[in-house]
Design an enzyme around this catalytic site. Structure first.
Site, PDB file in Angstrom:
ATOM      1  N   GLU A  94      -1.098  12.543  -6.818  1.00 14.33           N
ATOM      2  CA  GLU A  94      -0.781  12.474  -5.531  1.00 14.33           C
ATOM      3  C   GLU A  94      -1.869  11.546  -4.911  1.00 14.33           C
ATOM      4  O   GLU A  94      -2.412  11.747  -3.922  1.00 14.33           O
ATOM      5  CB  GLU A  94      -0.466  13.781  -4.844  1.00 14.33           C
ATOM      6  CG  GLU A  94       0.594  14.385  -5.274  1.00 14.33           C
ATOM      7  CD  GLU A  94       1.224  15.430  -4.473  1.00 14.33           C
ATOM      8  OE1 GLU A  94       0.924  15.265  -3.289  1.00 14.33           O
ATOM      9  OE2 GLU A  94       2.031  16.240  -5.126  1.00 14.33           O
ATOM     10  N   GLY A  95      -2.349  10.673  -5.672  1.00 14.12           N
ATOM     11  CA  GLY A  95      -3.406   9.657  -5.052  1.00 14.12           C
ATOM     12  C   GLY A  95      -4.851  10.238  -5.707  1.00 14.12           C
ATOM     13  O   GLY A  95      -5.321  11.358  -5.601  1.00 14.12           O
TER      14      GLY A  95
END
Length: 593
Positions: free
Chosen positions: A413-414
């Site tokens: 998620e990043g």
């Protein structure tokens, strides 16, 4: 303009379109970069309304009973699978549709309440918490936020019960943290009734078990020679959808079905477009904002488990005729875990409240939460691992599994490095634009520019000479509050100096960006801790609670956080950056046999 400058201007324009097209109200994190303390975002500390708290308590009681009886993290890890019976049970408790409206069969819970549920799962099994996050927090969430009434009515009822499962498909070979680099193509049919999708996705949680996938693909922009990302609702029964690898073997979170799939001339009806055509990247980034809050909750739960395990072992394990808890170096680790767990919970709660209050533009805060909690959890697990010593390395304890499971958090998620630069650059944009206004006016004076430059100069000067007030109600916290205010002033001064010193080249100076982002994250975390501690003191006072809660963990966190912030700011002028980069360049340029 040379080719390099043209490419840089293109990158800046793309970033502007992506990150700054929405509302630009001064939120808490952006306020820090401008020397302000936007207190109403973080104080008073948010609480779940009494009516929902009662419902949440009942849900948590039911959930704990179910997890105690049916969730076996060891077996899930060993078999690399979450049993369907567990999924069905989570559906019955309402976990899989926790924030979905009741009209679609969901529980209608707030994000704060949902975080408490994910924290409970996160303290037990990372595979299960990631599965729920993929299904609900980013899978269903896209539908909840951007779906039409018809789309919601069609998909949600079965998704919220777990009868059907969801997935979120963004990542490709060249698109991960670089979300804008999606290459999957979606071309419209001649009659405009559907789009034809071609390409591959990988590292997609729930890919092989999902009944509905939110898929990002590139669509042509009308009347322009370019494409933009659009979100599509795709089902695996569509002809041309092919699972290439159902369960990719992994180091950790083995219970999740992480897969790879291809779409070969898959016809997706135009009715399955999710959100506006060409606005899929906004869909993706907005959804990830929600997912990062529950990500923080899962990490908080795991950190609390670390603390329980550390205390248990330190109180029972004897060495040199003393329990481990008598040794100062062990105490240091336990204290640090306790302080970090307290901060992680506070930060998660405050960030989730932004969503529940309908505030806008909290992308910086969710990025900070994700980076901070994943880094802190990694340190917590490392500390408790060391307390257990050699026994932690064996599979009869949960620690080796927790270590393997936690490593993905700093990537998923990043990636934390990407988010760290994002935090610094987006945060510095506000003061940077004000300095640009002043500079442009000096170079090319005009009446219109003079008024804007005056406002910008007034804003920069005001932040430079004024120490922000941090309003706490508890007298015993005034000292911490004054320290925090002074550190925000110092942070703003350091940001201003960096912008004046480096100007546009700072866009590439990631070591500088890292120090600025780290200081900002600790300022946010400290604020959340101070707000929580203030609320607990006031709550105890109002209720005549003579036995006030122990605030030593909060106090320790504030002391250590303030020291870290001072270190990050000092590092902006006293560092080994040139030597670090020269050494790396030398290594990269030297051929290896």
């Amino acid at each position: 303009m040379n080719k390099l400058d043209a490419e840089r201007q293109k990158e800046i324009q793309q970033a502007e379109e992506l990150l700054f097209a929405g509302p630009q109200a001064l939120g808490f994190a952006k306020g820090l970069f401008q020397g302000h303390f936007v207190s109403d975002w973080v104080m008073p500390y948010p609480r779940i309304p009494a009516a929902q708290q009662t419902e949440l308590d009942e849900t948590l009681t039911e959930l704990r009973k179910f997890l105690d009886e049916h969730l076996d993290p060891v077996e899930i890890d060993r078999q690399a699978d979450i049993p369907r019976s567990v999924i069905d049970g989570l559906g019955r408790v309402g976990v899989l549709g926790m924030t979905a409206p009741k009209e679609y069969g969901g529980r209608g819970f707030s994000q704060m309440a949902n975080c408490k549920v994910l924290e409970e799962i996160g303290c037990r099994c990372a595979s299960t918490s990631v599965f729920v996050n993929a299904h609900h927090s980013i899978g269903i969430r896209a539908l909840l936020l951007f779906g039409t009434h018809e789309q919601k009515r069609k998909w949600l009822p079965k998704l919220v019960t777990g009868e059907q499962l969801g997935a979120f498909a963004l990542t490709e070979k060249e698109a991960g943290s670089d979300a804008a680099n999606v290459q999957m193509q979606a071309r419209p049919s001649e009659d405009g009734s559907h789009f034809i999708l071609n390409g591959e996705k990988r590292y997609i949680t729930n890919a092989a078990i999902a009944h509905e996938l939110t898929v990002m693909a590139r669509t042509p922009v009308p009347a322009k020679d370019k494409t933009a990302i659009t979100a599509f609702l795709v089902t695996p029964d569509m002809p041309g959808f092919e699972i290439l690898e159902a369960r990719m073997p992994k180091m950790g979170i083995r219970g999740t079905a992480t897969g790879r799939f291809a779409m070969r001339d898959v016809k997706v009806p135009k009715e399955n477009i999710l959100g506006p055509l060409g606005k899929g990247l906004k869909v993706a980034l907005t959804v990830l904002d929600f997912g990062r809050t529950t990500f923080g909750a899962c990490c908080t739960g795991a950190a609390k488990t670390c603390l329980e395990l550390a205390i248990q072992h330190a109180n029972t394990r004897k060495q040199f005729n003393k329990t481990l808890g008598n040794f100062h170096l062990v105490k240091k680790k336990i204290a640090r875990i306790a302080a970090d767990a307290y901060a992680m919970e506070a930060m998660t709660t405050v960030t989730a409240s932004f969503i529940d209050r309908g505030l806008e533009d909290y992308m910086l805060e969710t990025a900070m939460l994700k980076v901070f909690t994943t880094e802190r959890l990694w340190e917590c697990i490392n500390d408790v691992f060391q307390i257990y010593g050699g026994s932690a390395y064996f599979v009869d304890l949960p620690l080796e599994r927790m270590l393997r499971d936690a490593r993905i958090n700093q990537i998923g998620e990043g990636a934390n490095e990407v988010l760290t630069s994002f935090i610094a650059l987006v945060g510095m944009r506000g003061p940077g634009m004000e300095f640009k206004e002043i500079y442009d006016t000096m170079m090319k004076p005009s009446r219109d520019r003079m008024s804007k430059a005056w406002a910008a100069g007034k804003s920069r000067l005001g932040a430079t000479i004024r120490v922000p007030d941090v309003p706490v109600q508890s007298e015993q916290l005034r000292g911490h509050a004054r320290q925090l205010g002074r550190l925000i002033w110092r942070f703003n001064f350091a940001v201003n100096r960096a912008l004046i010193t480096y100007r546009e080249p700072i866009l590439d100076m990631q070591l500088v960006q890292q120090r600025i982002a780290n200081a900002a994250m600790d300022l946010f975390a400290s604020t959340c801790v101070l707000s929580r501690k203030d609320s607990e003191i006031q709550f105890g006072r109002r209720n005549g609670d003579a036995a006030a809660p122990d605030h030593s963990a909060a106090d320790l966190f504030l002391r250590q956080s303030f020291r870290r912030i001072r270190g990050f700011l000092a590092g902006l002028t006293d560092n080994d950056d040139k030597s670090v980069l020269a050494t790396a360049d030398s290594c990269l340029a030297t051929p290896r046999s």
